[in-house]
Design an enzyme around this catalytic site. Sequence first.
Site, PDB file in Angstrom:
ATOM      1  N   LEU A   1      -4.866   1.245   7.357  1.00  0.00           N
ATOM      2  CA  LEU A   1      -6.248   1.174   7.852  1.00  0.00           C
ATOM      3  C   LEU A   1      -7.164   0.440   6.891  1.00  0.00           C
ATOM      4  CD1 LEU A   1      -6.480   4.846   9.194  1.00  0.00           C
ATOM      5  CD2 LEU A   1      -6.207   2.768  10.555  1.00  0.00           C
TER       6      LEU A   1
ATOM      7  N   ASP B   1      -6.877  -8.336   2.591  1.00  0.00           N
ATOM      8  CA  ASP B   1      -7.711  -7.759   3.651  1.00  0.00           C
ATOM      9  C   ASP B   1      -9.191  -7.704   3.284  1.00  0.00           C
ATOM     10  OD1 ASP B   1      -5.593  -7.337   5.295  1.00  0.00           O
ATOM     11  OD2 ASP B   1      -5.508  -5.164   5.033  1.00  0.00           O
TER      12      ASP B   1
ATOM     13  N   GLY C   1      -8.186   1.049   3.785  1.00  0.00           N
ATOM     14  CA  GLY C   1      -9.176   1.812   3.013  1.00  0.00           C
ATOM     15  C   GLY C   1      -9.506   1.210   1.655  1.00  0.00           C
TER      16      GLY C   1
ATOM     17  N   LYS D   1     -10.251  -0.306   9.366  1.00  0.00           N
ATOM     18  CA  LYS D   1      -9.933  -1.295  10.414  1.00  0.00           C
ATOM     19  C   LYS D   1      -8.609  -0.915  11.063  1.00  0.00           C
ATOM     20  CE  LYS D   1      -6.350  -3.389   8.041  1.00  0.00           C
ATOM     21  NZ  LYS D   1      -4.945  -3.239   8.424  1.00  0.00           N
TER      22      LYS D   1
ATOM     23  N   VAL E   1      -4.670   7.220   2.888  1.00  0.00           N
ATOM     24  CA  VAL E   1      -4.158   6.218   1.950  1.00  0.00           C
ATOM     25  C   VAL E   1      -2.755   5.800   2.409  1.00  0.00           C
ATOM     26  CG1 VAL E   1      -3.461   5.860  -0.453  1.00  0.00           C
ATOM     27  CG2 VAL E   1      -5.516   7.198   0.071  1.00  0.00           C
TER      28      VAL E   1
HETATM   29  O1  C5P Z   1      -3.122  -8.616  -0.664  1.00  0.00           O
HETATM   30  P1  C5P Z   1      -2.622  -7.211  -0.753  1.00  0.00           P
HETATM   31  O2  C5P Z   1      -2.497  -6.741  -2.157  1.00  0.00           O
HETATM   32  O3  C5P Z   1      -3.377  -6.260   0.123  1.00  0.00           O
HETATM   33  O4  C5P Z   1      -1.143  -7.242  -0.146  1.00  0.00           O
HETATM   34  C1  C5P Z   1      -0.204  -6.275  -0.495  1.00  0.00           C
HETATM   35  C2  C5P Z   1       1.175  -6.903  -0.466  1.00  0.00           C
HETATM   36  O5  C5P Z   1       1.578  -7.178   0.876  1.00  0.00           O
HETATM   37  C3  C5P Z   1       1.258  -8.226  -1.186  1.00  0.00           C
HETATM   38  O6  C5P Z   1       1.561  -8.043  -2.540  1.00  0.00           O
HETATM   39  C4  C5P Z   1       2.390  -8.930  -0.473  1.00  0.00           C
HETATM   40  O7  C5P Z   1       3.617  -8.517  -0.989  1.00  0.00           O
HETATM   41  C5  C5P Z   1       2.296  -8.386   0.956  1.00  0.00           C
HETATM   42  N1  C5P Z   1       1.592  -9.318   1.844  1.00  0.00           N
HETATM   43  C6  C5P Z   1       2.264 -10.430   2.334  1.00  0.00           C
HETATM   44  N2  C5P Z   1       1.603 -11.317   3.162  1.00  0.00           N
HETATM   45  C7  C5P Z   1       0.325 -11.100   3.522  1.00  0.00           C
HETATM   46  C8  C5P Z   1      -0.385  -9.976   3.045  1.00  0.00           C
HETATM   47  C9  C5P Z   1       0.299  -9.100   2.216  1.00  0.00           C
HETATM   48  O8  C5P Z   1       3.444 -10.658   2.020  1.00  0.00           O
HETATM   49  N3  C5P Z   1      -0.279 -11.974   4.330  1.00  0.00           N
END
Ligand code: C5P
Length: 293
Positions: free
Chosen positions: A98, A136, A100, A10, A94
């Site tokens: 995007l 995501d 992945g 994406k 990575v």
């Molecule tokens: O949810 P995911 O593990 O993909 O997000 C990675 C990190 O990005 C989270 O641990 C968080 O620190 C940060 N994040 C955030 N707010 C979001 C999405 C992600 O602070 N809406």
Amino acid sequence: MRATYRSFAKVNLHLEVLGPRPDGYHELRTIFQSVDLCDLVSLEVEGRGVRLEVADRSLPSDERNLAHQAATTFLARWPLVDGIRITLEKRIPVGGGLGGGSSNAAAVLQGLRDLLDVRQATDLQLEELGRDLGADVPFFLTGGTALGLGRGDEIEPLPDLPERDILLVTPALEVSTASVFREYGELTPDQEVSSMGRLAWEEGVDWGMAAMGRNDLEPLVRRRFPEVGHVYNALVEAGASLVRLSGSGSTWFACFDDSTESAELERALPPGCRVCRARTMNRASLQRLRVVQ
Ligand code: C5P
């Protein structure tokens, strides 16, 4: 029983950070768009537990990998077979913004539902499992053009944008989303609320509107990684009509109105950049191309 699925990437046409949340995440208003760059995820009923093979040695193949976690979660909820072997062929860069890893997790959830014919697994249940794996993941269960609210995990599908060619340029560095958000939170910049999210919701998006979007993480990422800024300059100089960072980077996506981006572009980019000609995808295309025949 074995099947192979395409796991599409994406870009974020728009990414607005509204502020920190009590759960440590940030409240977002984002517009996601599927693109045809994809990894391949093969699933096979085999052995005991979850076994993951990834050709790319820089990636973990144990529980740290979201594809592994997705299969474990799915089998805990619907323990219909003893074991699953996942083979992952990575093409999506990575740490490139995007999505992945999240896309791979969604492909595993949907793929296992199909492969094991788990009819009682509803879209809503997969979305709940996906949300716990990463913010995501729910988008990838829907795909196409969609609004992401909350942590980016509350998905409202939008009318699909017409498909078009885009260029993805990924500098040779991985950006940690967590560290970008952490730093963003410390700065707490006072951004003006954009009307993009509301307009997209009320009227849908067209490419003209998408050009008016923004990514609030861009200034921070450019400051922290000057090379990322150099890529932006090269794309603008090559005549791109839209250049935007995807997620927390490091990938930029660019649109060229005349479809002939300058031949000098690749010479102007910092060494090691990965350039990928891609196309955005609507939900019908995603459905048609999801399963590898
Ligand atoms: O949810 P995911 O593990 O993909 O997000 C990675 C990190 O990005 C989270 O641990 C968080 O620190 C940060 N994040 C955030 N707010 C979001 C999405 C992600 O602070 N809406």
